[in-house]
Design an enzyme around this catalytic site. Structure first.
Site, PDB file in Angstrom:
ATOM      1  N   HIS A   1      36.294  55.269  43.446  1.00  0.00           N
ATOM      2  CA  HIS A   1      37.504  54.506  43.765  1.00  0.00           C
ATOM      3  C   HIS A   1      38.637  55.515  43.990  1.00  0.00           C
ATOM      4  O   HIS A   1      38.641  56.589  43.384  1.00  0.00           O
ATOM      5  CB  HIS A   1      37.818  53.624  42.545  1.00  0.00           C
ATOM      6  CG  HIS A   1      38.924  52.637  42.725  1.00  0.00           C
ATOM      7  ND1 HIS A   1      40.247  52.987  42.639  1.00  0.00           N
ATOM      8  CD2 HIS A   1      38.905  51.305  42.962  1.00  0.00           C
ATOM      9  CE1 HIS A   1      41.002  51.905  42.813  1.00  0.00           C
ATOM     10  NE2 HIS A   1      40.201  50.869  43.011  1.00  0.00           N
TER      11      HIS A   1
ATOM     12  N   ASP B   1      35.007  56.780  34.834  1.00  0.00           N
ATOM     13  CA  ASP B   1      35.748  55.606  35.259  1.00  0.00           C
ATOM     14  C   ASP B   1      34.879  54.389  34.943  1.00  0.00           C
ATOM     15  O   ASP B   1      33.922  54.093  35.652  1.00  0.00           O
ATOM     16  CB  ASP B   1      36.032  55.715  36.767  1.00  0.00           C
ATOM     17  CG  ASP B   1      36.609  54.433  37.349  1.00  0.00           C
ATOM     18  OD1 ASP B   1      36.699  53.431  36.620  1.00  0.00           O
ATOM     19  OD2 ASP B   1      36.960  54.438  38.547  1.00  0.00           O
TER      20      ASP B   1
ATOM     21  N   GLN C   1      34.411  49.172  36.088  1.00  0.00           N
ATOM     22  CA  GLN C   1      33.453  48.127  36.476  1.00  0.00           C
ATOM     23  C   GLN C   1      32.256  48.076  35.533  1.00  0.00           C
ATOM     24  O   GLN C   1      31.308  47.326  35.788  1.00  0.00           O
ATOM     25  CB  GLN C   1      32.967  48.366  37.921  1.00  0.00           C
ATOM     26  CG  GLN C   1      34.055  48.300  38.963  1.00  0.00           C
ATOM     27  CD  GLN C   1      34.663  46.897  39.117  1.00  0.00           C
ATOM     28  OE1 GLN C   1      34.098  45.906  38.651  1.00  0.00           O
ATOM     29  NE2 GLN C   1      35.811  46.823  39.752  1.00  0.00           N
TER      30      GLN C   1
ATOM     31  N   LYS D   1      40.173  43.382  34.127  1.00  0.00           N
ATOM     32  CA  LYS D   1      38.838  43.140  34.697  1.00  0.00           C
ATOM     33  C   LYS D   1      37.867  42.621  33.638  1.00  0.00           C
ATOM     34  O   LYS D   1      36.704  42.353  33.922  1.00  0.00           O
ATOM     35  CB  LYS D   1      38.288  44.435  35.312  1.00  0.00           C
ATOM     36  CG  LYS D   1      39.079  44.885  36.545  1.00  0.00           C
ATOM     37  CD  LYS D   1      38.467  46.111  37.159  1.00  0.00           C
ATOM     38  CE  LYS D   1      39.412  46.835  38.094  1.00  0.00           C
ATOM     39  NZ  LYS D   1      39.583  46.178  39.388  1.00  0.00           N
TER      40      LYS D   1
ATOM     41  N   CYS E   1      39.533  50.066  48.092  1.00  0.00           N
ATOM     42  CA  CYS E   1      40.053  51.325  47.536  1.00  0.00           C
ATOM     43  C   CYS E   1      38.952  52.382  47.452  1.00  0.00           C
ATOM     44  O   CYS E   1      38.910  53.161  46.492  1.00  0.00           O
ATOM     45  CB  CYS E   1      40.709  51.134  46.174  1.00  0.00           C
ATOM     46  SG  CYS E   1      42.180  50.129  46.249  1.00  0.00           S
TER      47      CYS E   1
HETATM   48  N1  PMP Z   1      38.027  52.311  39.321  1.00  0.00           N
HETATM   49  C1  PMP Z   1      37.249  51.304  39.725  1.00  0.00           C
HETATM   50  C2  PMP Z   1      35.777  51.525  39.865  1.00  0.00           C
HETATM   51  C3  PMP Z   1      37.832  50.075  40.024  1.00  0.00           C
HETATM   52  O1  PMP Z   1      37.072  49.058  40.445  1.00  0.00           O
HETATM   53  C4  PMP Z   1      39.232  49.907  39.890  1.00  0.00           C
HETATM   54  C5  PMP Z   1      39.908  48.607  40.234  1.00  0.00           C
HETATM   55  N2  PMP Z   1      39.504  48.061  41.450  1.00  0.00           N
HETATM   56  C6  PMP Z   1      39.977  50.994  39.434  1.00  0.00           C
HETATM   57  C7  PMP Z   1      39.340  52.175  39.158  1.00  0.00           C
HETATM   58  C8  PMP Z   1      41.444  50.886  39.251  1.00  0.00           C
HETATM   59  O2  PMP Z   1      41.745  49.997  38.232  1.00  0.00           O
HETATM   60  P1  PMP Z   1      43.221  49.509  37.957  1.00  0.00           P
HETATM   61  O3  PMP Z   1      43.759  49.063  39.301  1.00  0.00           O
HETATM   62  O4  PMP Z   1      43.066  48.381  37.009  1.00  0.00           O
HETATM   63  O5  PMP Z   1      43.978  50.658  37.417  1.00  0.00           O
END
Ligand code: PMP
Length: 420
Positions: A137, A214, A217, A240, A378
């Site tokens: 991401h 990270d 998910q 999430k 993203c």
């Molecule tokens: N990493 C992953 C794998 C994600 O799916 C997301 C959110 N789509 C993020 C990081 C970023 O998370 P946040 O926007 O809650 O900071």
């Protein structure tokens, strides 16, 4: 129920999973959109919230809204107690040896930026390498790119194959004594791939690299134990995992956190301040400058209790079964290409339809009550790798049903008729 060729047998965890009861806890799911029942298939973007979380937020503001840590009055004491108890619950939920290793942040993004700044600036220099994967991401790419720019280190990218699986041989070869940090997703949001995180951490530690996972998910969908994984840092987001927005977590190994300087300066992160010298606070408060997201922390604690009550193992098994059902359904649609077909996957169905731009498809699905996401999620390097501008992504949670996947299937057929 539609007839797809679903490969697996239901196991006990699935048979005992009471999705009707689960859905009763989520008021938002029981509504119509454009005259159709809502099929919310966008939980990778953000999950829905159960009544207990909504009520905890309401209760805080109605009954004991107050700032934390400093006040000695009744309301401040209750707010502090609930906020700190939530930290203890979160620690237990992810297998952290201590609640002092749980740093509250705004979310995964801030957690990773915190490590890249507070740890990275002090430990990464010219000639060093930061190893990420091609499936990250943006929030696990850009903070490292910024660190490399500041320090003269180099960003190295481990490749993926056409199923969206990390190429482990290449990853292993890219690990050298120059690798200072490995930053990797536990589960990819764009592809659903579950990375072999234990092995990745083991290999990275073999060259002395620090591993930042990270887990945005992963934590909502499976039992995660950060101590068993031996992760140095592990980041995730409250919103999430049935919690409120604006709250997240950075877990860190105790010695790593202790050795780190602060991230931002301000109130609460200090022990004493004079114009000549500031003594910083203990971990984790050292990293939590300013009035925090109090109700966010409290709400996340309630979300963690709720998820524990449902059972993470049951959630994982049920979502896996739904993923297999959904995969079988989508494979029946002519011209549909799944993006992300790794052997080990979480509940993400990313796809493109021949001759139809995802942006044209989304409004038609929406008219059928189906909420999916279209875009690059993203993860633009993932889109580039698969040669697509964007995908449509249906992402699953434990409150979804086979009927909702059927609804997606029918809506996709309709989109094809209208657009092809
Ligand atoms: N990493 C992953 C794998 C994600 O799916 C997301 C959110 N789509 C993020 C990081 C970023 O998370 P946040 O926007 O809650 O900071």
């Amino acid at each position: 129920m539609m007839e797809y060729d679903v490969p697996t047998q239901a196991d006990n965890a699935i048979l005992t999973f009471d999705v009707v009861n689960v859905r009763a806890a989520f008021p938002i799911l029981h509504q119509q959109v454009h005259g159709k029942p809502l099929a919310y298939l966008d939980s990778a973007a953000t999950s829905q919230k159960p009544t207990c979380v909504i009520e905890a937020i309401d209760d805080y503001y109605r009954r004991y809204n107050s700032n934390v840590h400093r006040g000695v009055h009744k309301l401040a004491e209750e707010a502090t107690h609930e906020y700190e108890q939530a930290r203890v619950k979160i620690a237990r939920f992810i297998g952290s040896p201590s609640h002092t290793q749980i740093v509250y942040t705004r979310g995964t993004t801030e957690s990773i930026n915190l490590v890249a700044s507070a740890w990275g600036d002090a430990n990464v220099g010219e000639g060093d390498e930061v190893l990420v994967t091609h499936m990250e991401h943006h929030s696990n790419i850009v903070p490292w790119q910024m660190l490399c720019k500041r320090t003269g280190a180099t960003l190295v990218v481990a490749p993926i194959d056409k199923t969206g699986t990390l190429v482990m041989d290449a990853f292993e070869r890219q690990l050298t004594e120059r690798t200072k940090v490995v930053a990797v997703a536990h589960v990819s949001n764009a592809l659903g791939t579950i990375n072999p995180i234990e092995r990745i951490i083991e290999l990275a530690h073999g060259v002395g690299a620090v591993v930042v996972v990270d887990g945005a998910q992963a934590v909502p969908h499976m039992q995660v134990n950060v101590e068993a994984l031996d992760a140095d840092f592990y980041a995730f987001s409250g919103h999430k995992m049935c919690g409120p927005t604006g709250i997240g977590v950075l877990y860190g190994k105790a010695d790593r956190l202790e050795a780190m300087g602060p991230y931002q300066g301000g109130g609460d992160m200090i022990k004493s301040v004079t114009f000549k010298h500031t003594e910083y606070n203990d971990v984790p408060y050292r990293f939590e400058a300013g009035t925090p997201n109090i109700v966010g922390g409290i709400g996340l604690g309630v979300a963690v209790d709720y998820l524990t009550g449902v059972g993470m193992d049951k959630i994982a098994a049920y979502e896996h079964e739904l993923l297999e059902y959904g995969t079988a359904a989508l494979q029946q649609i002519d011209g549909l290409r799944l993006i992300g077909t790794a052997d080990r996957k979480a509940g993400v169905l990313s796809f493109v339809l021949d001759g139809i731009h995802p942006y044209d498809m989304a409004p038609i699905l929406d008219r059928q009550g189906v909420a999916v996401r279209t875009g690059h999620h993203c993860a633009q390097p993932v889109m580039d790798f698969f040669g697509v501008p964007a995908t449509a992504r249906a992402s699953l949670a434990f409150y979804n049903t086979r009927a909702e996947i059927d609804q997606l299937f029918v809506a996709l057929k309709k989109a094809k008729e209208m657009l092809a």
